[in-house]
Scaffold this motif. Structure first.
Motif, short mmCIF file in Angstrom:
data_model
loop_
_atom_site.label_atom_id
_atom_site.label_comp_id
_atom_site.label_asym_id
_atom_site.label_seq_id
_atom_site.Cartn_x
_atom_site.Cartn_y
_atom_site.Cartn_z
N GLU A 243 -15.98 -50.13 25.85
CA GLU A 243 -16.63 -50.18 24.65
C GLU A 243 -18.33 -50.06 24.95
N HIS A 244 -18.88 -50.80 25.79
CA HIS A 244 -20.12 -50.69 26.22
C HIS A 244 -20.49 -49.17 26.85
N ASN A 247 -20.80 -46.81 23.70
CA ASN A 247 -22.02 -47.27 23.01
C ASN A 247 -23.15 -46.77 23.61
N TYR A 251 -25.15 -42.32 22.67
CA TYR A 251 -26.33 -42.19 22.15
C TYR A 251 -26.90 -40.87 22.24
#
Length: 256
Positions: A243-244, A247, A251
């Motif tokens: 998940e990190h 994210n 970007y």
């Protein structure tokens, strides 16, 4: 040792103070109970009988039906076969009693709450006198779904590794005021045109994988559990890593 002594005193006092209600006086709740299927832990039963050998609670009363008004016998806890499976039928909030039913022969027994959850602090390693039972078919289903979830984690982490391989080609040194390198960061502005295309494709793949993993966690194993209740800390850490990564790495692709 002090905990064991304290529990012994509390247990004896509870036996003396608790209502000695007759079967007819007990108010059973048959609906507002937590479903529970369990077996007796032979080792802890042994500790209980050793500690309370003079207590009448080393045996369970047996009744003719689920109204628990007609007592037809009793059975000592150490006479129960360790593989015998029981279901909770009802609970008495006032008297702290459980009514349980054996799945094999349908015998209906009464057991006190403090007996059902008895622990021997000195020897039992936190185990209780009864332990939850899950059918082998359900365990097989749990394993299958858990293995499938972990395969999805593995595949998503493989995607993360491919993204990081591109990142590592374009690391730049971050220095402090004294010119000392304090960390390295990847610079997406240095990605080639082809790398940007591949990177964005990998990000889209990771997005789908991440969403699929979250969906898996809500899958029902049976009427009592979801996958969330089966996963380990290691699984959670892997999921957070995925998940990190999504994210953080997605970007820079928003404007590509």
């Amino acid at each position: 040792m002090k905990k064991a002594l304290l529990f012994t005193i509390i247990f004896i006092l509870a036996q003396q103070v608790q209502s000695q209600a007759s079967p007819q006086e007990i108010k059973w709740n048959y609906t507002d109970i937590t479903p529970k299927t369990f077996i007796f832990n032979k080792t802890i039963v042994g500790y209980f009988i050793e500690e309370y050998k003079d207590s009448p609670r080393i045996a369970m009363e047996i009744f003719s039906d689920s109204t628990a008004t007609n007592k037809i016998g009793s059975i000592k806890l150490n006479e129960i076969i360790p593989t015998e499976i029981f279901d909770v039928l009802a609970y008495s909030y006032k008297d702290k009693l459980y009514l349980i039913k054996a799945t094999k022969d349908n015998k209906i027994c009464l057991i006190h709450e403090d007996v059902m959850y008895y622990q021997n602090w000195g020897k039992g390693n936190g185990l209780t006198l009864t332990k939850d039972y899950t059918k082998p078919q359900i365990l097989a289903k749990e394993k299958l779904i858990l293995d499938n979830y972990r395969l999805k984690l593995k595949n998503a982490l493989s995607t993360v590794s491919k993204l990081e391989a591109i990142n590592n080609k374009h690391l730049v040194n971050m220095v402090n005021a004294f010119g000392v390198v304090v960390e390295q960061k990847y610079d997406p502005n240095k990605f080639t045109k082809d790398e940007k295309i591949i990177y964005k494709q990998l990000i889209q793949k990771l997005k789908s994988q991440n969403e699929e993993i979250k969906t898996e966690l809500e899958k029902k194993i049976d009427s009592k559990k979801t996958l969330t209740e089966l996963i380990s800390i290691t699984d959670i850490n892997k999921q957070l890593q995925i998940e990190h990564a999504y994210n953080d790495y997605s970007y820079h692709t928003l404007n590509w």
